[in-house]
Scaffold this motif. Structure first.
Motif, short mmCIF file in Angstrom:
data_model
loop_
_atom_site.label_atom_id
_atom_site.label_comp_id
_atom_site.label_asym_id
_atom_site.label_seq_id
_atom_site.Cartn_x
_atom_site.Cartn_y
_atom_site.Cartn_z
N THR A 294 0.83 -1.20 0.00
CA THR A 294 0.00 0.00 0.00
C THR A 294 0.87 1.26 0.00
N VAL A 295 0.29 2.35 -0.49
CA VAL A 295 1.06 3.59 -0.61
C VAL A 295 0.48 4.71 0.25
N THR A 296 -0.57 4.42 1.03
CA THR A 296 -1.13 5.41 1.94
C THR A 296 -1.19 4.82 3.34
N GLY A 299 -4.55 3.05 3.81
CA GLY A 299 -4.56 1.76 3.14
C GLY A 299 -3.78 0.71 3.92
N ILE A 338 -2.39 3.65 -8.55
CA ILE A 338 -1.36 3.60 -7.51
C ILE A 338 -0.55 4.89 -7.49
N LEU A 341 -2.75 7.54 -5.85
CA LEU A 341 -2.91 7.28 -4.42
C LEU A 341 -1.65 7.67 -3.63
N GLY A 342 -0.50 7.50 -4.27
CA GLY A 342 0.75 7.84 -3.60
C GLY A 342 0.86 9.32 -3.27
N CYS A 344 -1.73 11.02 -2.04
CA CYS A 344 -2.81 11.32 -1.10
C CYS A 344 -2.29 11.35 0.34
N LEU A 556 -10.55 5.77 -0.58
CA LEU A 556 -9.15 5.79 -1.00
C LEU A 556 -8.39 4.62 -0.39
N ASP A 560 -6.61 1.56 -2.34
CA ASP A 560 -5.19 1.31 -2.10
C ASP A 560 -4.95 -0.17 -1.81
N THR A 563 -5.59 -2.33 -5.11
CA THR A 563 -4.53 -2.21 -6.12
C THR A 563 -3.22 -2.83 -5.63
N ALA A 564 -2.93 -2.69 -4.33
CA ALA A 564 -1.70 -3.26 -3.78
C ALA A 564 -1.73 -4.79 -3.85
#
Length: 876
Positions: A294-296, A299, A338, A341-342, A344, A556, A560, A563-564
């Protein structure tokens, strides 16, 4: 002042009191002693009380959070006492009047909201346990995000539920702390327990409190909550309101978790499987560490929560898997999402701070930037065919829309770079408020006037070195070097008025400079006050739409996670599992996700995949084979695949069909618990007992080497009885690894037991572990070979081989008797030190030799003699 301190401290006897004095939070008396030791800061003294020195220590206000987190982690509660009155107002009451102070917040482990005090990728739950109508209820909330849950709980499942939540603080009625059936549970959570009077856990008061909080006449729309759940939930809300001094963060309506809604995993199993952290306490090397792409922050928290609580409802699991599959099949949209989202920020926690009145300009900026990205992602996803979207993705897309006006409002109002605190000012953009722009112009132009005034004074006095400076004591002043003092006109009627004499300089003021300073101060104060009013207005606009903003933040996070997990599935060749209500497990070419990732990182070759088929006729696998062959890895990978499948993720296998698992048990590894007086074997027996008492037909159990911690015959007997009980009474799916080859005889009498083994290959006196699982039973353990690989001395290995050969020739009792007559067993082993205890035959032959006295023939015969000794092995 000390009278005021002691009066406030009396109301918070169980807290350290952070007492604001200027730029410091100071602590006194016993608080100072405790805090100085915990923080490793200087303990000093200030004044006297009843004739004794008052111990004191303090921390700077501007950096207090760093000290605060250390205190909280060491189990302290901290009451933050602030000045709630302007010192100028206090002076109006008299020269000795004390500035009014009061506690504005009680900081506890379960009520943290600041980013500096929290792990951005982990929830921080506050939990409460209540008893009502003969039942127990559990409620938990994350104050920093507003997530709120309630659940009925049985006493036997409480330990597993607390392990799942890993709450930072647990509220419990004082009478439950002493309850006999729960004493063992509290032993693991004693440092996080906050006992409260039982009166705070009244179910009727809890119901009214929750109805009032959510402005509803009934809670039925949120779930069919029982009295125990209402008591726990009401106590939670009451506690949060008390610690936040009457303010509540935005809390989502409570979601009910029913009994059996999630896979129950006890603390020992979580530890053994290393789900969220390794046995060493690190995230790296755990299952979560491997799957978390995940990028958040939101997430990451959602992914960790799903891993901690895998579902048992097939429809809900399939809904999550549909979302992952959508992005597995659409790589371009996945990668674009992705990237967006990165960018956010963490809207959830920013929103919570704003609703508590603890937010700052950066929290408003986080809402602005996060909702701005949400709108862009909405447009990107909306371009796809909505009809073909899974329900979870379509719901997320809808929640991302509708925030354009708020984003525009915040974008217009806020400067590009926001300071951390609203008290710093400068966060409102130019052009947003004409009144603020006028005040700023006056403030800034006045400062230019200061520079112009300095130039004029320098020219009028013919002193180019004359400067107009500023400090907090004098304000603005004119400064010249002391040697030019006679050149500055002073005295009656002169413009310059003496203020201060320094060693090398003199300081003056003028009426004109004083007037200008007043204008600057008023402009600066008025502009800051207006900015603060504008901040409150903007924060109010955000909190008025808190539910919609929170829904976007949740969307969001869900995108996340989806998609991850999709990217993980594509990159690691994971497959979509099929869930059903059978009692089967069919895994084709399954792999251990953590070990496989480690091998890939080390470029150590591929992971050897294995099948696993548990079901009718083979619901219990008896797995034999040598150490180092991969038994424990195979057991763990099966359990981890079940966890991944039911959390809604793809799994490391070619295919997987899984009958839903309601409880997961693992007894793998060896560890003692000396704090409780438990040996390694005792811990093993306690965990095994828990499995035998709780596992049902839908459970999955993995057991490794039961009975190894005691005498051979005792251990074999226990293992034998455990296998029979699992087969006949629990009737659960089980993988049972053992070195007791005698257990394979049970296959003849237990129809649901199947024997499997780890394949090995012997070649040139060496053993090659193939890491493959095959039907059948092992006839050897190859333990001595593993000892050789570990570096046991050669003499020990050789002697062990001799003993093993003796034992294998006949019955063990007579063999052991013969060995006892031949003691010491390790006579062939060298003693400690660099040299052997006695010389070898070759050394003995050479010891008394005189080379100069040998004839050529004698020398040749000696060479043959030495060679024969080596060939016979006597020279080693």
């Amino acid at each position: 002042m000390m009278s005021q301190y002691l009066a406030i401290k009396r109301d918070y006897p169980d807290c350290l009191l952070f007492y604001r004095m200027g730029d410091f939070y100071e602590m006194f008396f016993e608080d100072a002693v405790k805090a100085s030791a915990a923080l490793d800061i200087t303990l000093t003294k200030r004044g006297k009380h009843l004739g004794d020195d008052i111990p004191m220590c303090g921390v700077p206000v501007h950096s207090h959070e760093a000290y605060l987190v250390r205190l909280i982690r060491k189990g302290f509660r901290v009451a933050v006492c602030e000045q709630i009155e302007d010192p100028a107002e206090a002076k109006k009451r008299g020269g000795k009047a004390v500035v009014r102070r009061d506690v504005i917040r009680v900081v506890t482990a379960g009520t943290l909201t600041e980013d500096t005090l929290l792990d951005a990728r982990r929830h921080n739950f506050l939990a409460a346990l209540a008893e009502a109508a003969g039942g127990l209820g559990l409620a938990w909330v994350d104050v920093s995000t507003g997530d709120f849950f309630m659940q009925p709980i049985e006493a036997r499942n409480l330990a597993a539920a607390l392990a799942r939540l890993d709450a930072g603080e647990v509220l419990v009625a004082d009478r439950l702390v002493e309850r006999d059936g729960l004493a063992a549970v509290w032993r693991d959570w004693r440092e996080r327990l906050t006992p409260l009077p039982a009166s705070r856990f009244d179910s009727e008061n809890g119901r009214r409190r929750l109805q009032g909080l959510f402005a509803v006449g009934t809670l039925d729309a949120f779930g069919a909550f029982g009295r125990p759940e209402l008591a726990a939930g009401g106590a939670l809300v009451d506690y949060v309101e008390l610690t936040q001094k009457g303010r509540l963060p935005r809390l989502a309506p409570p979601r009910r978790l029913g009994g059996g809604d999630v896979m129950e995993i006890d603390a020992a199993t979580r530890r053994n499987l290393e789900l969220a952290e390794t046995l060493l306490g690190t995230r790296r090397g755990s299952l979560l560490g491997v799957i978390d792409g995940t990028v958040t922050g939101a997430g990451a928290r959602l992914l960790a929560a799903r891993l901690a609580a895998p579902l048992t409802d097939i429809a809900a699991i399939d809904g999550r898997l549909d979302a992952v599959q959508f992005f597995v099949e659409d790589g371009q949209r996945r990668d674009g999402l992705i990237a967006g989202l990165g960018r956010c920020p963490d809207i959830e926690r920013a929103l919570s701070r704003l609703t508590l009145g603890r937010g700052g300009p950066r929290d408003l900026a986080a809402v602005r930037d996060g909702l701005g990205e949400a709108g862009a992602l909405h447009e990107a996803l909306k371009a796809a065919s909505l009809a073909g979207m899974p329900a979870a993705i379509a719901g997320a897309v809808a929640a991302l829309d509708g925030h354009a006006d708020l984003v525009a409002r915040l974008a217009e109002a806020l400067a590009a770079e926001a300071p951390p605190s609203s008290r710093d000012g400068g966060f409102i953009a130019a052009g947003f408020s004409p009144e603020l722009d006028d005040l700023r112009t006056l403030r800034d132009e006045s400062r230019k006037l200061i520079a112009a005034l300095q130039d004029r004074y320098a020219k009028e006095t013919n002193l180019p070195s004359l400067k107009i400076r500023h400090n907090n004591l004098l304000g603005y002043y004119v400064e010249i070097q002391a040697r030019y003092a006679d050149r500055l006109p002073t005295g009656e009627g002169a413009p310059f008025i003496h203020r201060q004499t320094m060693a090398n300089a003199m300081r003056f003021t003028t009426v004109e400079l004083g007037d200008l300073e007043g204008r600057i101060a008023r402009a600066a104060d008025q502009s800051l006050a207006l900015e603060l009013r504008l901040f409150e207005t903007l924060a109010g606009e955000v909190t008025a739409r808190a539910e919609a903003v929170a829904a976007a933040a949740r969307a969001l996070a869900e995108l996340d996670v989806a998609t991850a997990l999709a990217r993980l599935a594509v990159e690691r060749r994971f497959c979509r599992p099929v869930l059903d209500n059978s009692f089967d497990i069919e895994i084709k070419a399954g792999r251990h996700p953590v070990v496989e990732a480690a091998l890939a990182d080390e470029q150590a070759g591929g992971f050897v995949a294995n099948d696993c088929r548990l079901g009718d006729g083979a619901r219990l696998w008896l797995l034999t084979g040598p150490n180092m062959a991969g038994k424990s890895t195979f057991l763990r990978q099966t359990a981890l695949i079940a966890v991944l499948a039911q959390m809604g993720a793809y799994v490391p296998a070619e295919s997987c069909r899984l009958g839903v698992v309601d409880r997961l048990f693992s007894r793998v590894g060896a560890a003692d618990d000396l704090a409780r007086g438990r040996s390694t074997f005792m811990v093993e027996m306690v965990e095994t007992a828990a499995i035998l008492n709780q596992a049902g037909p839908r459970a999955l159990v993995i057991l490794d080497e039961i009975g190894r911690g005691t005498a051979t015959f005792d251990g074999l007997s226990i293992a034998w009885a455990v296998v029979e009980h699992l087969h006949e009474e629990n009737r659960c799916r089980t993988l049972f690894a053992t070195h007791y080859h005698e257990l394979t005889a049970l296959a003849a009498k237990l129809p649901g037991l199947a024997c499997h083994t780890m394949r090995v290959k012997e070649w040139k006196d060496d053993v090659i572990f193939l890491h493959e699982v095959a039907p059948g039973a092992a006839d050897r353990s190859y333990g001595i070979h593993v000892g050789r690989l570990a570096g046991l001395p050669g003499a020990v290995v050789k002697r062990a081989e001799q003993i093993l050969a003796t034992l294998e020739k006949g019955d063990q009792a007579s063999a052991l008797t013969r060995l006892a007559d031949d003691l010491p067993l390790f006579a062939a082993a060298p003693k400690a030190g660099p040299a052997p205890a006695r010389p070898s035959a070759v050394e003995a032959a050479l010891a008394g030799l005189n080379p100069d006295g040998l004839s050529p023939r004698e020398a040749l015969e000696l060479v043959y003699q030495l060679r024969s000794l080596l060939d016979d092995g006597a020279g080693r």
